[in-house]
Scaffold this motif. Structure first.
Motif, PDB file in Angstrom:
ATOM      1  N   VAL A  19       0.848  -1.189   0.000  1.00 28.62           N
ATOM      2  CA  VAL A  19       0.000   0.000   0.000  1.00 28.62           C
ATOM      3  C   VAL A  19       0.884   1.240   0.000  1.00 28.62           C
ATOM      4  N   ILE A  20       0.470   2.230  -0.767  1.00 28.64           N
ATOM      5  CA  ILE A  20       1.177   3.514  -0.819  1.00 28.64           C
ATOM      6  C   ILE A  20       0.192   4.602  -0.426  1.00 28.64           C
ATOM      7  N   PHE A  21       0.566   5.349   0.599  1.00 32.61           N
ATOM      8  CA  PHE A  21      -0.249   6.468   1.047  1.00 32.61           C
ATOM      9  C   PHE A  21       0.277   7.741   0.400  1.00 32.61           C
ATOM     10  N   LEU A  22      -0.614   8.487  -0.203  1.00 30.27           N
ATOM     11  CA  LEU A  22      -0.293   9.772  -0.809  1.00 30.27           C
ATOM     12  C   LEU A  22      -0.853  10.860   0.094  1.00 30.27           C
ATOM     13  N   PHE A  23       0.044  11.606   0.716  1.00 28.48           N
ATOM     14  CA  PHE A  23      -0.347  12.723   1.568  1.00 28.48           C
ATOM     15  C   PHE A  23      -0.451  13.952   0.685  1.00 28.48           C
ATOM     16  N   THR A  24      -1.606  14.571   0.698  1.00 25.99           N
ATOM     17  CA  THR A  24      -1.859  15.667  -0.219  1.00 25.99           C
ATOM     18  C   THR A  24      -2.711  16.752   0.422  1.00 25.99           C
ATOM     19  N   ALA A  25      -2.797  17.844  -0.281  1.00 28.40           N
ATOM     20  CA  ALA A  25      -3.687  18.946   0.081  1.00 28.40           C
ATOM     21  C   ALA A  25      -4.129  19.587  -1.226  1.00 28.40           C
ATOM     22  N   ASP A  26      -4.971  18.856  -1.943  1.00 26.78           N
ATOM     23  CA  ASP A  26      -5.434  19.305  -3.261  1.00 26.78           C
ATOM     24  C   ASP A  26      -4.283  19.591  -4.208  1.00 26.78           C
ATOM     25  N   CYS A  27      -3.465  18.610  -4.444  1.00 27.13           N
ATOM     26  CA  CYS A  27      -2.308  18.778  -5.327  1.00 27.13           C
ATOM     27  C   CYS A  27      -2.730  18.588  -6.776  1.00 27.13           C
ATOM     28  N   ARG A  28      -2.869  19.669  -7.470  1.00 30.62           N
ATOM     29  CA  ARG A  28      -3.319  19.646  -8.860  1.00 30.62           C
ATOM     30  C   ARG A  28      -2.203  19.241  -9.824  1.00 30.62           C
TER      31      ARG A  28
END
Length: 100
Positions: A19-28
Motif C-alpha cells: 500500500v502507498i499512502f499519498l499525503f496531499t492537500a489538493d495537489c493539482r
C-alpha cells in the motif's frame, strides 16, 4: 483512488501486502497522472490522505512536504518519498520501482 476516512482505517490498510499512502492537500500538479500510476503499479493499493484532515498523523509520520508518499507492507514502512519539492511522474515512478 481510495481516500482515507479514519485513523483506524489507516492502521488496517498499512497491514496490507503493498500500500502507498499519498499525503496531499489538493495537489493539482500530480492529479492528472495518478490514474496512470494506479494502472502501471496495479500491485499496490493507493490511498490519499488529506493533510488538513489528518494533521496529527502527518506529524507522527514526519510528513511536512506535500505531496508525499509513504509505502507500507504488512505494517512495516518500506519506503518514503517526502520533501517539500514538486514531484514529477518520473520521480514518483522511480520511487515506486525502488520499493522492496
Amino acid at each position: 483512488m481510495k481516500k482515507l476516512e479514519s485513523l483506524e482505517q489507516f492502521e488496517q490498510l498499512k497491514q496490507e501486502e503493498k500500500v502507498i499512502f499519498l499525503f496531499t492537500a489538493d495537489c493539482r500538479v500530480i492529479e492528472p497522472f495518478l490514474p496512470t500510476l494506479e494502472t502501471e503499479f496495479a500491485e499496490y493499493e493507493f490511498v490519499t490522505i488529506d493533510r488538513d484532515e489528518f494533521i496529527d498523523l502527518c506529524s507522527q509520520l514526519d510528513i511536512f512536504g506535500i505531496p508525499s508518499f509513504v509505502a507500507f507492507s504488512k505494517g512495516t514502512e518500506t519506503g518514503r518519498f517526502v520533501s517539500k519539492n514538486r514531484k514529477t511522474k518520473e520521480e514518483i515512478e522511480e520511487f515506486i520501482n525502488s520499493l522492496t
